[in-house]
Write a protein that holds these residues in place. Structure first.
Motif, short mmCIF file in Angstrom:
data_model
loop_
_atom_site.label_atom_id
_atom_site.label_comp_id
_atom_site.label_asym_id
_atom_site.label_seq_id
_atom_site.Cartn_x
_atom_site.Cartn_y
_atom_site.Cartn_z
N VAL A 98 0.83 -1.20 0.00
CA VAL A 98 0.00 0.00 0.00
C VAL A 98 0.86 1.25 0.00
CG1 VAL A 98 -1.60 1.35 1.38
CG2 VAL A 98 -1.99 -1.08 1.09
N CYS A 99 1.90 1.27 0.82
CA CYS A 99 2.77 2.45 0.88
C CYS A 99 3.49 2.67 -0.43
CB CYS A 99 3.80 2.27 2.01
SG CYS A 99 3.10 2.38 3.66
N ALA A 100 3.95 1.60 -1.05
CA ALA A 100 4.67 1.76 -2.31
C ALA A 100 3.75 2.31 -3.39
CB ALA A 100 5.25 0.41 -2.75
N ALA A 101 2.50 1.82 -3.43
CA ALA A 101 1.58 2.29 -4.45
C ALA A 101 1.25 3.76 -4.24
CB ALA A 101 0.30 1.46 -4.41
N ALA A 102 1.03 4.15 -2.99
CA ALA A 102 0.67 5.55 -2.71
C ALA A 102 1.83 6.47 -3.02
CB ALA A 102 0.27 5.68 -1.25
N ALA A 103 3.03 6.06 -2.69
CA ALA A 103 4.19 6.91 -2.90
C ALA A 103 4.44 7.14 -4.39
CB ALA A 103 5.42 6.28 -2.26
N SER A 104 4.33 6.07 -5.19
CA SER A 104 4.62 6.22 -6.60
C SER A 104 3.49 6.95 -7.34
CB SER A 104 4.83 4.84 -7.25
OG SER A 104 3.66 4.05 -7.10
N ALA A 105 2.26 6.79 -6.85
CA ALA A 105 1.13 7.36 -7.57
C ALA A 105 0.86 8.82 -7.20
CB ALA A 105 -0.13 6.53 -7.31
N THR A 106 1.01 9.16 -5.91
CA THR A 106 0.57 10.48 -5.48
C THR A 106 1.61 11.25 -4.70
OG1 THR A 106 -0.32 9.66 -3.39
CG2 THR A 106 -1.78 9.56 -5.31
N GLY A 107 2.59 10.58 -4.13
CA GLY A 107 3.53 11.27 -3.27
C GLY A 107 2.87 11.83 -2.03
N SER A 108 1.81 11.21 -1.57
CA SER A 108 1.02 11.72 -0.46
C SER A 108 1.67 11.43 0.88
CB SER A 108 -0.37 11.07 -0.50
OG SER A 108 -0.24 9.68 -0.20
N ALA A 109 0.90 11.59 1.93
CA ALA A 109 1.40 11.37 3.29
C ALA A 109 1.81 9.93 3.52
CB ALA A 109 0.34 11.80 4.30
N TRP A 110 1.23 9.01 2.73
CA TRP A 110 1.63 7.60 2.87
C TRP A 110 3.13 7.47 2.66
CZ3 TRP A 110 -0.92 3.59 4.79
CH2 TRP A 110 -2.30 3.64 4.86
N ALA A 111 3.66 8.19 1.68
CA ALA A 111 5.08 8.11 1.37
C ALA A 111 5.91 8.62 2.54
CB ALA A 111 5.39 8.90 0.11
N ASP A 112 5.41 9.65 3.23
CA ASP A 112 6.12 10.20 4.37
C ASP A 112 6.07 9.26 5.56
OD1 ASP A 112 4.82 13.46 3.53
OD2 ASP A 112 6.69 12.49 2.91
N ALA A 113 4.98 8.49 5.67
CA ALA A 113 4.82 7.60 6.81
C ALA A 113 5.68 6.35 6.67
CB ALA A 113 3.36 7.22 6.97
N TYR A 114 5.86 5.89 5.46
CA TYR A 114 6.64 4.67 5.24
C TYR A 114 7.50 4.82 4.00
CZ TYR A 114 7.96 -0.12 4.29
OH TYR A 114 8.70 -1.25 4.05
N PRO A 115 8.77 4.53 4.11
CA PRO A 115 9.47 4.12 5.33
C PRO A 115 10.03 5.32 6.09
CG PRO A 115 10.91 3.87 3.44
CD PRO A 115 9.59 4.37 2.90
N ALA A 116 9.97 5.23 7.39
CA ALA A 116 10.45 6.31 8.25
C ALA A 116 11.76 5.94 8.94
CB ALA A 116 9.39 6.65 9.30
N LYS A 117 12.28 4.75 8.64
CA LYS A 117 13.54 4.29 9.23
C LYS A 117 14.16 3.26 8.30
CE LYS A 117 11.28 0.66 11.98
NZ LYS A 117 11.07 0.12 13.34
N PRO A 118 15.40 2.85 8.56
CA PRO A 118 16.06 1.88 7.68
C PRO A 118 15.28 0.57 7.56
CG PRO A 118 17.67 2.92 9.11
CD PRO A 118 16.33 3.38 9.59
N ILE A 119 15.40 -0.06 6.40
CA ILE A 119 14.77 -1.34 6.10
C ILE A 119 15.85 -2.42 6.10
CG2 ILE A 119 13.55 -2.67 4.32
CD1 ILE A 119 12.42 0.04 3.33
N THR A 120 15.54 -3.57 6.65
CA THR A 120 16.47 -4.69 6.67
C THR A 120 16.05 -5.72 5.63
OG1 THR A 120 16.99 -4.41 9.01
CG2 THR A 120 17.45 -6.56 8.05
N LEU A 121 16.99 -6.09 4.77
CA LEU A 121 16.75 -7.12 3.76
C LEU A 121 17.58 -8.34 4.16
CD1 LEU A 121 15.59 -8.11 1.10
CD2 LEU A 121 17.43 -6.92 -0.09
N VAL A 122 16.90 -9.37 4.62
CA VAL A 122 17.58 -10.55 5.14
C VAL A 122 17.93 -11.51 4.00
CG1 VAL A 122 17.33 -12.61 6.60
CG2 VAL A 122 16.50 -10.38 7.40
N VAL A 123 19.17 -12.01 4.04
CA VAL A 123 19.63 -13.07 3.15
C VAL A 123 19.99 -14.25 4.03
CG1 VAL A 123 21.38 -13.79 1.49
CG2 VAL A 123 20.49 -11.46 1.43
N ALA A 124 19.37 -15.38 3.81
CA ALA A 124 19.55 -16.53 4.70
C ALA A 124 20.76 -17.38 4.31
CB ALA A 124 18.29 -17.38 4.70
#
Length: 234
Positions: free
Chosen positions: A13-39
């Motif tokens: 949902v956040c990715a769609a909102a950010a790319s489509a409108t640049g609305s507050a959704w984009a500001d809300a997520y992500p608000a901190k670093p993201i971890t991409l786990v490799v097992a």
């Protein structure tokens, strides 16, 4: 790139909102670093792909994307870690197909299991690639016929894989049944250590993806004997 079902809802949902409108959704997520786990350990193709994705994703979302290697038990340890992470969209998993196989061939403890179907949602398939049978220079194998001839009862031919339950392991067992070759599985904790031991002559052959071994074809350190696909690969 599986993550928990609740993660998936928030991230999508956040990715769609950010790319489509640049609305507050984009500001809300992500608000901190993201971890991409490799097992799996650093140095393998899954790790290399994760670092490429992390670099590009960080630029697009404006937050650091940190690759976290959590190897062990053919990917079960890292996958289980992500399945138990907080459902806030900040812990993702880049997983090869071993993700759905490993628990079927390895015993897991009560805290190390995960539910492939209910606990994760696939976000994107990054690609697909065939597996190769590759021999080290010291093996003396110039063809698939050479390898099969050397793999005889009483003297099985060892083959390296990134771990029990990996597609490479399963292909090795399928190949043994189809060809009648006597093979001995030698599991490692990832692609890089498996390839290193074939290069060092400790194990004669491996079933592997192309990326980690292609640089060694030109200098003769490794030789591709076969490809497990319907057609020859360029």
């Amino acid at each position: 790139m599986p993550l928990t079902r609740r993660h998936a809802l928030a991230a999508a949902v956040c990715a769609a909102a950010a790319s489509a409108t640049g609305s507050a959704w984009a500001d809300a997520y992500p608000a901190k670093p993201i971890t991409l786990v490799v097992a799996y350990p650093a140095g393998g193709d899954t790790d290399a792909l994760a670092r490429l994705f992390a670099e590009k994703l960080a630029t697009r979302v404006g937050q650091p994307v940190l690759v976290d290697n959590r190897p062990g038990a053919s990917g079960i340890i890292g996958s289980a870690f992500v399945s138990k992470a907080a459902p806030d969209g900040y812990t993702l998993l880049l997983a090869p197909s071993t993700f759905s196989i490993a628990q079927l061939v390895l015993k897991t403890g009560g805290t190390s299991g995960y539910d492939v179907l209910a606990g994760f949602t696939p976000i994107v398939q990054t690609g697909s690639q065939p597996l190769f049978l590759v021999a080290g220079a010291g093996s003396g194998f110039a063809s698939l016929k050479d390898a099969v001839a050397a793999a005889r009862p009483g003297k099985p031919l060892g083959y390296a894989s990134p771990g029990s339950g990996s597609p490479m392991h399963i292909l090795g067992e399928m190949f043994a049944r189809a060809s009648g070759a006597s093979l001995a599985h030698v599991p490692y904790k990832g692609v890089a250590p498996a390839v290193n031991d074939v290069l060092g002559g400790h194990v004669p052959v491996t079933f592997i993806t192309l990326g980690p071994v292609a640089p060694y074809f030109a200098n003769g350190k490794l030789r591709a004997l076969a490809v497990a696909s319907a057609q020859r690969t360029p």
